[in-house]
Design a protein around this motif. Structure first.
Motif, PDB file in Angstrom:
ATOM      1  N   GLY A 136      21.134 115.612  40.499  1.00 26.39           N
ATOM      2  CA  GLY A 136      21.962 116.275  41.501  1.00 26.39           C
ATOM      3  C   GLY A 136      22.430 115.356  42.613  1.00 26.39           C
ATOM      4  N   ASN A 137      21.808 114.195  42.733  1.00 25.84           N
ATOM      5  CA  ASN A 137      22.228 113.266  43.798  1.00 25.84           C
ATOM      6  C   ASN A 137      23.402 112.433  43.282  1.00 25.84           C
ATOM      7  OD1 ASN A 137      22.470 111.723  46.058  1.00 25.84           O
ATOM      8  ND2 ASN A 137      20.313 111.046  46.117  1.00 25.84           N
ATOM      9  N   ASP A 138      24.544 113.119  43.123  1.00 22.00           N
ATOM     10  CA  ASP A 138      25.664 112.518  42.417  1.00 22.00           C
ATOM     11  C   ASP A 138      26.349 111.410  43.205  1.00 22.00           C
ATOM     12  OD1 ASP A 138      25.128 114.235  40.344  1.00 22.00           O
ATOM     13  OD2 ASP A 138      26.529 115.767  41.041  1.00 22.00           O
ATOM     14  N   ARG A 139      26.291 111.507  44.530  1.00 25.23           N
ATOM     15  CA  ARG A 139      26.918 110.450  45.327  1.00 25.23           C
ATOM     16  C   ARG A 139      26.160 109.136  45.132  1.00 25.23           C
ATOM     17  NH1 ARG A 139      28.040 110.852  51.744  1.00 25.23           N
ATOM     18  NH2 ARG A 139      29.346 112.577  51.080  1.00 25.23           N
ATOM     19  N   ALA A 140      24.834 109.219  45.183  1.00 25.50           N
ATOM     20  CA  ALA A 140      24.040 108.014  44.974  1.00 25.50           C
ATOM     21  C   ALA A 140      24.213 107.498  43.547  1.00 25.50           C
ATOM     22  CB  ALA A 140      22.571 108.309  45.262  1.00 25.50           C
ATOM     23  N   ARG A 141      24.191 108.406  42.592  1.00 26.52           N
ATOM     24  CA  ARG A 141      24.304 108.002  41.190  1.00 26.52           C
ATOM     25  C   ARG A 141      25.645 107.302  40.929  1.00 26.52           C
ATOM     26  NH1 ARG A 141      21.652 109.874  36.436  1.00 26.52           N
ATOM     27  NH2 ARG A 141      20.460 111.248  37.782  1.00 26.52           N
ATOM     28  N   ALA A 142      26.726 107.847  41.505  1.00 25.30           N
ATOM     29  CA  ALA A 142      28.048 107.229  41.324  1.00 25.30           C
ATOM     30  C   ALA A 142      28.052 105.811  41.884  1.00 25.30           C
ATOM     31  CB  ALA A 142      29.123 108.073  42.009  1.00 25.30           C
ATOM     32  N   LEU A 143      27.415 105.650  43.016  1.00 24.89           N
ATOM     33  CA  LEU A 143      27.336 104.331  43.647  1.00 24.89           C
ATOM     34  C   LEU A 143      26.580 103.352  42.738  1.00 24.89           C
ATOM     35  CD1 LEU A 143      27.737 102.686  46.285  1.00 24.89           C
ATOM     36  CD2 LEU A 143      25.571 103.635  47.075  1.00 24.89           C
ATOM     37  N   TYR A 144      25.453 103.782  42.207  1.00 28.56           N
ATOM     38  CA  TYR A 144      24.642 102.899  41.360  1.00 28.56           C
ATOM     39  C   TYR A 144      25.385 102.549  40.067  1.00 28.56           C
ATOM     40  CZ  TYR A 144      21.008 104.664  44.512  1.00 28.56           C
ATOM     41  OH  TYR A 144      20.283 104.999  45.615  1.00 28.56           O
ATOM     42  N   GLU A 145      26.050 103.540  39.494  1.00 32.84           N
ATOM     43  CA  GLU A 145      26.786 103.268  38.247  1.00 32.84           C
ATOM     44  C   GLU A 145      27.915 102.283  38.510  1.00 32.84           C
ATOM     45  OE1 GLU A 145      27.798 107.198  36.946  1.00 32.84           O
ATOM     46  OE2 GLU A 145      25.871 107.460  35.877  1.00 32.84           O
ATOM     47  N   ARG A 146      28.586 102.448  39.629  1.00 35.90           N
ATOM     48  CA  ARG A 146      29.700 101.531  39.943  1.00 35.90           C
ATOM     49  C   ARG A 146      29.197 100.095  40.100  1.00 35.90           C
ATOM     50  NH1 ARG A 146      32.211 100.017  44.662  1.00 35.90           N
ATOM     51  NH2 ARG A 146      31.317 101.649  45.969  1.00 35.90           N
ATOM     52  N   HIS A 147      27.944  99.944  40.517  1.00 39.15           N
ATOM     53  CA  HIS A 147      27.389  98.596  40.666  1.00 39.15           C
ATOM     54  C   HIS A 147      26.682  98.113  39.403  1.00 39.15           C
ATOM     55  CE1 HIS A 147      28.346  99.234  44.888  1.00 39.15           C
ATOM     56  NE2 HIS A 147      28.285  97.932  44.994  1.00 39.15           N
TER      57      HIS A 147
END
Ligand SMILES: CC(C)(COP(=O)(O)OP(=O)(O)OC[C@H]1O[C@@H](n2cnc3c(N)ncnc32)[C@H](O)[C@@H]1OP(=O)(O)O)[C@@H](O)C(=O)NCCC(=O)NCCS
Length: 167
Positions: A136-147
């Motif tokens: 559910g912490n999609d903002r953090a997950r998106a950030l990690y995936e982008r990196h």
């Protein structure tokens, strides 16, 4: 805003920000005292900074300005197989913790902090970085995936993610 390296006197700041990470939903799921009494949480804080600890702090204002408030931080700490962190992968793979103060999220600070921390980790010869991100912490997950982080495991309701920096 500018970024600076974390220093030993940032211990209290990192505790505040770790609490923000525990309470990422916006609800007060954990209180400050409970967190400091929790042996698991303390794994990310105790004895800051140890020789292998690494961190970056985002500070309001221009570099060199004094007494400006910290806006967020990202830091790395290794844990051990017998006392593992939530995102433990190996004794020589540090785990990422990060948070940006609630009123300053969504403006690129998290991305800047993570990029700067990963640069420093690469420069210091760190072979990989892991983390744990709750469902559910999609903002953090998106950030990690982008990196470049990818899912390598699962504990409870969280994924363990890994980024290999050097082979
Ligand atoms: C996760 C966190 C550190 C990211 O910091 P931030 O300053 O908000 O990050 P950024 O502004 O750089 O944005 C990060 C991503 O979220 C996206 N985003 C921005 N605003 C958003 C919103 N309102 N909702 C969802 N995603 C959003 C951005 O597009 C960006 O995605 P991208 O990298 O794919 O472009 C911050 O949101 C935070 O402190 N959250 C609470 C603590 C926490 O969850 N810590 C991590 C625990 S694993």
């Amino acid at each position: 805003m500018h970024l600076r390296d974390a220093v030993p006197s940032d211990a209290d700041l990192l505790a505040e920000l770790l609490l923000e990470a525990y309470n990422w939903t916006g609800q007060q799921r954990m209180g400050h005292a409970a967190m400091l009494a929790d042996p698991h949480a303390r794994r990310y804080l105790d004895g800051w900074m140890r020789p292998r600890d690494l961190g970056v702090v985002a500070v309001d204002g221009a570099a060199g300005s004094v007494d400006q408030p910290a806006l967020g931080a990202a830091w790395l700490r290794t844990t051990t197989r017998d006392r593992p962190g939530y995102g433990y992968v190996a004794d020589d793979v540090p785990e990422l913790s990060m948070a940006v103060r609630a009123g300053r999220r969504g403006a690129g600070l998290g991305g800047a902090l993570l990029a700067a921390l990963l640069d420093r980790a690469r420069a210091s010869g760190t072979r990989a970085v892991s983390l744990s991100v709750e469902d559910g912490n999609d903002r953090a997950r998106a950030l990690y995936e982008r990196h470049g982080f990818g899912v390598v495991g699962r504990t409870g309701g969280s994924d363990t993610m890994l980024l290999v920096l050097a082979r």
